[in-house]
Design a protein around this motif. Structure first.
Motif, PDB file in Angstrom:
ATOM      1  N   LYS A  62       7.263 -23.061  29.240  1.00 32.84           N
ATOM      2  CA  LYS A  62       7.214 -23.544  30.624  1.00 32.84           C
ATOM      3  C   LYS A  62       5.833 -24.103  30.960  1.00 32.84           C
ATOM      4  N   LEU A  63       4.813 -23.642  30.259  1.00 35.32           N
ATOM      5  CA  LEU A  63       3.454 -24.142  30.461  1.00 35.32           C
ATOM      6  C   LEU A  63       3.173 -25.399  29.630  1.00 35.32           C
ATOM      7  N   GLY A  64       4.170 -25.836  28.888  1.00 34.14           N
ATOM      8  CA  GLY A  64       4.012 -27.040  28.082  1.00 34.14           C
ATOM      9  C   GLY A  64       3.322 -26.813  26.753  1.00 34.14           C
ATOM     10  N   LEU A  65       3.162 -25.565  26.353  1.00 27.54           N
ATOM     11  CA  LEU A  65       2.497 -25.252  25.088  1.00 27.54           C
ATOM     12  C   LEU A  65       3.557 -25.039  24.012  1.00 27.54           C
ATOM     13  N   THR A  66       4.200 -26.120  23.622  1.00 34.33           N
ATOM     14  CA  THR A  66       5.366 -26.051  22.745  1.00 34.33           C
ATOM     15  C   THR A  66       5.020 -26.172  21.267  1.00 34.33           C
ATOM     16  N   HIS A  67       3.802 -26.533  20.958  1.00 36.72           N
ATOM     17  CA  HIS A  67       3.404 -26.784  19.572  1.00 36.72           C
ATOM     18  C   HIS A  67       2.689 -25.559  19.015  1.00 36.72           C
ATOM     19  N   TYR A 108      -8.527 -15.464   6.929  1.00 37.27           N
ATOM     20  CA  TYR A 108      -7.966 -15.267   8.263  1.00 37.27           C
ATOM     21  C   TYR A 108      -6.703 -16.108   8.432  1.00 37.27           C
ATOM     22  N   LEU A 109      -5.817 -15.630   9.285  1.00 38.49           N
ATOM     23  CA  LEU A 109      -4.651 -16.402   9.688  1.00 38.49           C
ATOM     24  C   LEU A 109      -4.682 -16.511  11.204  1.00 38.49           C
ATOM     25  N   LEU A 110      -4.657 -17.751  11.705  1.00 43.95           N
ATOM     26  CA  LEU A 110      -4.686 -18.009  13.142  1.00 43.95           C
ATOM     27  C   LEU A 110      -3.335 -18.542  13.590  1.00 43.95           C
ATOM     28  N   LYS A 111      -2.927 -18.158  14.777  1.00 45.24           N
ATOM     29  CA  LYS A 111      -1.778 -18.782  15.439  1.00 45.24           C
ATOM     30  C   LYS A 111      -2.350 -19.568  16.607  1.00 45.24           C
ATOM     31  N   VAL A 112      -2.143 -20.882  16.572  1.00 46.89           N
ATOM     32  CA  VAL A 112      -2.730 -21.771  17.566  1.00 46.89           C
ATOM     33  C   VAL A 112      -1.610 -22.432  18.357  1.00 46.89           C
ATOM     34  N   ARG A 113      -1.721 -22.395  19.687  1.00 48.80           N
ATOM     35  CA  ARG A 113      -0.742 -23.044  20.563  1.00 48.80           C
ATOM     36  C   ARG A 113      -1.374 -24.229  21.248  1.00 48.80           C
ATOM     37  N   SER A 114      -0.624 -25.334  21.288  1.00 48.37           N
ATOM     38  CA  SER A 114      -1.100 -26.540  21.961  1.00 48.37           C
ATOM     39  C   SER A 114       0.090 -27.293  22.551  1.00 48.37           C
ATOM     40  N   ARG A 115      -0.211 -28.345  23.288  1.00 52.46           N
ATOM     41  CA  ARG A 115       0.856 -29.155  23.901  1.00 52.46           C
ATOM     42  C   ARG A 115       1.593 -29.996  22.874  1.00 52.46           C
ATOM     43  N   ASP A 116       0.851 -30.507  21.891  1.00 52.92           N
ATOM     44  CA  ASP A 116       1.451 -31.408  20.905  1.00 52.92           C
ATOM     45  C   ASP A 116       0.517 -31.496  19.706  1.00 52.92           C
ATOM     46  N   ILE A 117       0.909 -32.320  18.728  1.00 55.32           N
ATOM     47  CA  ILE A 117       0.110 -32.443  17.512  1.00 55.32           C
ATOM     48  C   ILE A 117      -1.256 -33.065  17.792  1.00 55.32           C
ATOM     49  N   ALA A 118      -1.317 -33.981  18.754  1.00 53.29           N
ATOM     50  CA  ALA A 118      -2.611 -34.584  19.108  1.00 53.29           C
ATOM     51  C   ALA A 118      -3.543 -33.526  19.703  1.00 53.29           C
ATOM     52  N   GLY A 119      -2.984 -32.651  20.524  1.00 53.18           N
ATOM     53  CA  GLY A 119      -3.783 -31.554  21.088  1.00 53.18           C
ATOM     54  C   GLY A 119      -4.272 -30.620  20.006  1.00 53.18           C
ATOM     55  N   TYR A 120      -3.400 -30.305  19.053  1.00 52.56           N
ATOM     56  CA  TYR A 120      -3.804 -29.449  17.939  1.00 52.56           C
ATOM     57  C   TYR A 120      -4.920 -30.120  17.132  1.00 52.56           C
ATOM     58  N   ALA A 142       4.784 -25.060  12.878  1.00 50.50           N
ATOM     59  CA  ALA A 142       6.059 -24.377  13.087  1.00 50.50           C
ATOM     60  C   ALA A 142       7.059 -25.374  13.673  1.00 50.50           C
ATOM     61  N   MET A 143       8.228 -25.445  13.090  1.00 44.55           N
ATOM     62  CA  MET A 143       9.252 -26.377  13.575  1.00 44.55           C
ATOM     63  C   MET A 143      10.132 -25.734  14.643  1.00 44.55           C
ATOM     64  N   GLU A 144      10.367 -24.428  14.523  1.00 46.49           N
ATOM     65  CA  GLU A 144      11.244 -23.736  15.467  1.00 46.49           C
ATOM     66  C   GLU A 144      10.929 -22.247  15.431  1.00 46.49           C
ATOM     67  N   ALA A 145      10.921 -21.614  16.599  1.00 45.85           N
ATOM     68  CA  ALA A 145      10.751 -20.161  16.663  1.00 45.85           C
ATOM     69  C   ALA A 145      12.122 -19.524  16.482  1.00 45.85           C
ATOM     70  N   VAL A 146      12.313 -18.821  15.390  1.00 41.03           N
ATOM     71  CA  VAL A 146      13.588 -18.161  15.119  1.00 41.03           C
ATOM     72  C   VAL A 146      13.600 -16.779  15.764  1.00 41.03           C
ATOM     73  N   VAL A 147      12.496 -16.038  15.628  1.00 44.64           N
ATOM     74  CA  VAL A 147      12.301 -14.760  16.301  1.00 44.64           C
ATOM     75  C   VAL A 147      10.895 -14.794  16.878  1.00 44.64           C
ATOM     76  N   GLU A 148      10.802 -14.592  18.172  1.00 49.46           N
ATOM     77  CA  GLU A 148       9.490 -14.535  18.819  1.00 49.46           C
ATOM     78  C   GLU A 148       9.623 -13.545  19.950  1.00 49.46           C
ATOM     79  N   GLN A 149       8.969 -12.411  19.799  1.00 50.74           N
ATOM     80  CA  GLN A 149       9.123 -11.371  20.808  1.00 50.74           C
ATOM     81  C   GLN A 149       7.844 -10.574  20.953  1.00 50.74           C
ATOM     82  N   ASN A 150       7.766  -9.893  22.066  1.00 57.49           N
ATOM     83  CA  ASN A 150       6.665  -8.957  22.272  1.00 57.49           C
ATOM     84  C   ASN A 150       7.034  -7.652  21.588  1.00 57.49           C
ATOM     85  N   TRP A 151       6.038  -6.884  21.291  1.00 59.08           N
ATOM     86  CA  TRP A 151       6.244  -5.596  20.657  1.00 59.08           C
ATOM     87  C   TRP A 151       7.043  -4.686  21.575  1.00 59.08           C
ATOM     88  N   THR A 152       7.944  -3.927  21.022  1.00 62.29           N
ATOM     89  CA  THR A 152       8.730  -2.996  21.834  1.00 62.29           C
ATOM     90  C   THR A 152       8.296  -1.575  21.546  1.00 62.29           C
TER      91      THR A 152
END
Length: 154
Positions: A62-67, A108-120, A142-152
């Protein structure tokens, strides 16, 4: 720790993970206790550091951070001072959603969120590549989030 995480505390934690804004009276009803014992249990778990805070979980989509890009990072120096410098600097990059030190073929392994590939690309060029002791990086988009959840709760 097992005596602290009895069945009732596990229920309390599960309810809080589902809805951290639940009124204490409703929480008490759901776990089968009165308000005072639930409040005491909450305070005890907070004081022990089991509950470290309460926060809003925002929707990156919803914030536009789809990449999402995962970045392997290899350092030129892995002595303690270099690791501390890298850790401090990477924490300052708000687009880095997660960062893990890895035992394996990279550091290290980083997970980076951005609006698009240009932003990345901008984040990589201006921020990640400028981190101290960087030797090399490898990016995986990442092409698609198959499982993405917060810790339970346990």
């Amino acid at each position: 720790m097992d005596d602290i995480l009895d069945a009732t505390n596990r229920k309390i934690l599960a309810e809080l993970v589902a809805n951290a804004r639940i009124p204490i009276t409703e929480l008490a009803r759901k776990v089968g206790l009165s308000k005072t014992p639930v409040a005491l249990r909450l305070r005890q778990m907070e004081e022990m550091g089991l509950i470290t805070g309460y926060r809003a979980i925002l929707s990156p989509l919803k914030l536009g951070l789809t990449h999402v890009t995962y970045v392997e990072v290899r350092l030129t120096d892995t002595r303690q001072k270099a690791l501390e410098q890298f850790n401090t600097a990477v924490r300052a990059i708000e687009e880095v959603e997660e960062c893990y030190m890895i035992a394996g073929g990279f550091d290290y392994l980083l997970k980076v969120r951005s609006r698009d590939i240009a932003g990345y690309r901008r984040i990589m060029a201006e921020r990640i590549s400028a981190l101290p002791h960087i030797n090399a990086t490898t990016s995986y988009v990442a092409m698609e989030a198959v499982v993405e959840q917060n810790w339970t709760a346990p």
